[in-house]
Design an enzyme around this catalytic site. Structure first.
Site, mmCIF file in Angstrom:
data_model
loop_
_atom_site.group_PDB
_atom_site.id
_atom_site.type_symbol
_atom_site.label_atom_id
_atom_site.label_comp_id
_atom_site.label_asym_id
_atom_site.label_seq_id
_atom_site.Cartn_x
_atom_site.Cartn_y
_atom_site.Cartn_z
ATOM 1 N N CYS A 175 -2.023 9.435 2.107
ATOM 2 C CA CYS A 175 -1.709 8.737 0.844
ATOM 3 C C CYS A 175 -2.742 9.105 -0.195
ATOM 4 O O CYS A 175 -2.437 9.203 -1.378
ATOM 5 C CB CYS A 175 -1.671 7.239 1.068
ATOM 6 S SG CYS A 175 -3.130 6.575 1.858
ATOM 7 N N GLU A 189 0.884 -1.175 0.000
ATOM 8 C CA GLU A 189 0.000 0.000 0.000
ATOM 9 C C GLU A 189 0.911 1.212 0.000
ATOM 10 O O GLU A 189 1.491 1.558 1.032
ATOM 11 C CB GLU A 189 -0.898 -0.002 1.246
ATOM 12 C CG GLU A 189 -1.856 -1.176 1.365
ATOM 13 C CD GLU A 189 -3.030 -1.102 0.391
ATOM 14 O OE1 GLU A 189 -3.165 -0.076 -0.314
ATOM 15 O OE2 GLU A 189 -3.776 -2.078 0.309
HETATM 16 P P1 NAD Z 1 8.247 4.877 4.704
HETATM 17 O O1 NAD Z 1 8.270 4.112 3.431
HETATM 18 O O2 NAD Z 1 9.389 5.770 4.996
HETATM 19 O O3 NAD Z 1 8.153 3.885 5.960
HETATM 20 C C1 NAD Z 1 7.079 2.986 6.129
HETATM 21 C C2 NAD Z 1 7.496 1.894 7.090
HETATM 22 O O4 NAD Z 1 8.509 1.103 6.481
HETATM 23 C C3 NAD Z 1 8.094 2.379 8.408
HETATM 24 O O5 NAD Z 1 7.628 1.565 9.443
HETATM 25 C C4 NAD Z 1 9.568 2.193 8.201
HETATM 26 O O6 NAD Z 1 10.309 2.018 9.389
HETATM 27 C C5 NAD Z 1 9.608 0.947 7.366
HETATM 28 N N1 NAD Z 1 10.804 0.780 6.538
HETATM 29 C C6 NAD Z 1 11.607 1.749 6.029
HETATM 30 N N2 NAD Z 1 12.599 1.192 5.296
HETATM 31 C C7 NAD Z 1 12.415 -0.150 5.344
HETATM 32 C C8 NAD Z 1 13.099 -1.262 4.774
HETATM 33 N N3 NAD Z 1 14.172 -1.099 4.016
HETATM 34 N N4 NAD Z 1 12.624 -2.505 5.027
HETATM 35 C C9 NAD Z 1 11.511 -2.684 5.778
HETATM 36 N N5 NAD Z 1 10.824 -1.664 6.349
HETATM 37 C C10 NAD Z 1 11.270 -0.416 6.128
HETATM 38 O O7 NAD Z 1 6.865 5.655 4.707
HETATM 39 P P2 NAD Z 1 6.316 6.699 5.791
HETATM 40 O O8 NAD Z 1 7.053 7.979 5.638
HETATM 41 O O9 NAD Z 1 6.240 6.070 7.125
HETATM 42 O O10 NAD Z 1 4.801 6.883 5.298
HETATM 43 C C11 NAD Z 1 4.442 7.764 4.296
HETATM 44 C C12 NAD Z 1 4.222 7.047 2.991
HETATM 45 O O11 NAD Z 1 3.244 6.027 3.173
HETATM 46 C C13 NAD Z 1 3.676 7.945 1.907
HETATM 47 O O12 NAD Z 1 4.275 7.636 0.673
HETATM 48 C C14 NAD Z 1 2.194 7.586 1.884
HETATM 49 O O13 NAD Z 1 1.551 7.869 0.657
HETATM 50 C C15 NAD Z 1 2.246 6.129 2.168
HETATM 51 N N6 NAD Z 1 0.978 5.634 2.697
HETATM 52 C C16 NAD Z 1 0.241 4.796 1.909
HETATM 53 C C17 NAD Z 1 -0.997 4.347 2.370
HETATM 54 C C18 NAD Z 1 -1.842 3.419 1.525
HETATM 55 O O14 NAD Z 1 -2.719 2.803 2.087
HETATM 56 N N7 NAD Z 1 -1.612 3.303 0.232
HETATM 57 C C19 NAD Z 1 -1.454 4.742 3.627
HETATM 58 C C20 NAD Z 1 -0.682 5.586 4.400
HETATM 59 C C21 NAD Z 1 0.548 6.023 3.920
#
Ligand code: NAD
Length: 502
Positions: free
Chosen positions: A278, A244
């Site tokens: 998002c 997502e």
């Molecule tokens: P992010 O990708 O920086 O982090 C998301 C999660 O992934 C965090 O828990 C982080 O610690 C973890 N993570 C980071 N690097 C990783 C790796 N290499 N391996 C495994 N896990 C890892 O995103 P964010 O800043 O927390 O959230 C914002 C983003 O999320 C935006 O792009 C937003 O659009 C998206 N989002 C999407 C939805 C949806 O349902 N489509 C909902 C909410 C947010």
């Protein structure tokens, strides 16, 4: 707190701090869990899974309903933690858990109907069989969550995975571990017997450790770039995942739309939660017949809004300090390429507070149009007709959701948008409808949470075909006769040979 819900930390373990994005105040210190913690959590979850899946649909539904009750009664408590960790205004923080309650009940009540054993039709050649299909839980689901909706978003995976009978190991964002810890603790109150929902805290390294820990599926919500990294790690063990990811959502406005409503929606969908949704509207395409009026109204409305860290501000600060640089870069790039800032802009960024920004004349290949900005910004552009609006909307590599404002053609326009979800004459409505699937296409990811698809996402299809009596024509034997072969040829030609070429 249940003894088994949380992964225990040792004194030598590295930790990380969480600070309030508005004030910089320290709001918590948490351990960074590593690979051995993740593996141990998944192992504990296996035993919990056996117990939880054995409870059956009705009892699991009852526990989820009780969990909803706890959330409903302690919403204020949870809202305060969300506010502290993400900086979002308190009233928005409280709204978020409120929206998840229907999902908890829906998933619990509908799991049996969606996943339970169903008879499947058989064909003429298999008329001697009874066939059925059932959707069984995968086992242990690793959920990796973001911070922007730290309750609604991860629970979208967690609740549906639990309702389907799985155990869950949850790694919340490093910006919102306190919210994650609170949710796991509350769940432990309604399910004290086994660690059915466990918590791991930490950064990317902990997320990666969870992907390597032997879970049966990873439900990832976060940015598109991180999803690619998660997918690469999951590929090592062929662990499936739901992705997502981000979006670059559009709102398109037809000439006959109610403009005041459309402006209000564009501003709210674009600026609420400081644009850090998002499904936030980031691009607006307006029919040229109403473009000037729309822009005037949008700018006037945006100027009434104010971002700040005080209790009166309707828009909070940007949660992640590094995101401010992204927003700044998108705005500067737009301006260099001829875009005009009608309100807000780079000059009105102070620390992590970004004022509502409306941009026009931004070329379609500018970062502010092509990439997720994740700030309170809108690009507004005129289109000659709605065909052009659809074409520009669909030109994005993202495809999460979209909104249409139109009277006569709203439904038709919705059909033509290449996104997982579309709202017509409303915004942010589909996540509130538990029976609708939530997810995107393209760079916005794959797989679905919510609704029947969201339940099936955390299961595998288990098909059983049982022979009830000996067949008239024995096909699956080396003793098959020439007579049977002739009969098969005759029957299949009769059944399937009516339409042919030549
Ligand atoms: P992010 O990708 O920086 O982090 C998301 C999660 O992934 C965090 O828990 C982080 O610690 C973890 N993570 C980071 N690097 C990783 C790796 N290499 N391996 C495994 N896990 C890892 O995103 P964010 O800043 O927390 O959230 C914002 C983003 O999320 C935006 O792009 C937003 O659009 C998206 N989002 C999407 C939805 C949806 O349902 N489509 C909902 C909410 C947010």
């Amino acid at each position: 707190m249940t003894a088994t819900s949380h992964v225990q930390s040792t004194t030598s373990r590295p930790t990380f701090e969480v600070r309030n994005p508005g004030t910089g105040d320290l709001v918590g210190t948490y351990p960074i869990h590593d690979e051995s913690d993740a593996a141990a959590a998944v192992e504990r979850a296996r035993t919990a899974f056996d117990w939880w899946s054995g409870l059956g649909y009705a009892e699991r539904g009852e526990r989820l309903a009780r969990f909803a009750g706890v959330l409903a009664r302690r919403m204020a408590q949870l809202g305060a933690i969300i506010h502290d960790e993400t900086g979002k205004p308190y009233s928005d923080a409280v709204l978020e858990p409120a929206l998840v309650l229907d999902h908890l009940k829906w998933a619990g009540r509908n799991a049996r109907k969606v996943l339970g054993r169903k008879r499947a039709r058989v064909g003429l050649l298999t008329v001697n069989h009874a066939a059925s299909v059932e959707y069984k839980p995968l086992g242990v689901i690793g959920v990796i969550g973001p911070w922007n909706y730290p309750v609604f978003t991860p629970l979208g995976s967690i609740v549906y995975a639990l309702a389907a009978g799985n155990a869950v190991v949850f790694k919340p964002s490093e910006y919102s571990p306190g919210v994650g810890a609170w949710l796991v603790e509350m769940f432990g109150e309604v399910v004290p017997e086994q660690p059915v929902l466990q918590l791991l805290t930490g950064d990317a390294s902990t997320g990666e450790a969870l992907c390597r820990a032997g879970a049966d599926k990873i439900a990832f919500t976060g940015s598109t770039e991180t999803a690619k990294k998660v997918m690469a790690v999951c590929a090592e063990s062929l662990t499936p995942m739901v992705a997502e990811c981000g979006g670059k959502d559009v709102l398109i406005v037809d000439a006959d739309a109610d403009l005041d409503t459309a402006v209000d929606a564009a501003l709210w969908a674009g600026m609420a939660n400081a644009g850090q949704s998002c499904i936030a509207t980031e691009r607006v395409y307006v029919h040229r017949a109403v473009y000037d009026t729309f822009v005037d109204k949008a700018v006037a409305r945006a100027r009434e809004l104010r971002a700040g860290i005080d209790t009166e501000a309707k828009i909070g600060p940007i949660t992640m300090p590094k995101q401010v640089a992204v927003i700044r870069r998108h705005l500067e790039d737009a301006i260099v390429r001829g875009g005009r800032v009608l309100t807000g802009g780079v000059g009105e960024i102070a620390g992590q507070v970004v004022q509502p920004t409306v941009l026009v004349d931004v070329p379609e290949d500018a970062l502010a149009v092509t990439e997720e900005t994740f700030g309170p910004t809108l690009t507004v552009a005129a289109v000659a007709d709605m065909d052009e609006a659809v074409e520009r909307a669909n030109a994005s590599r993202y495809g999460l959701s979209a909104a249409v404002y139109a009277k006569a053609r709203g439904r038709d326009l919705a059909d033509r948008l290449r996104t997982g979800m579309v709202s017509v004459n409303a915004v942010f409505n589909f996540p509130q409808i538990p029976s609708l699937p939530f997810g995107g296409v393209g760079a916005s990811g794959f797989g679905r949470i919510h609704g029947p698809d969201g339940l099936r996402e955390f299961t595998y299809a288990h098909a059983v075909a049982r022979q009830r009596f000996a067949p008239l024509m024995a096909l699956t034997t080396f003793d098959r006769t020439e007579r049977t072969d002739r009969l098969v040829a005759k029957t299949t030609t009769m059944l399937h040979g009516k339409r042919y070429v030549g």
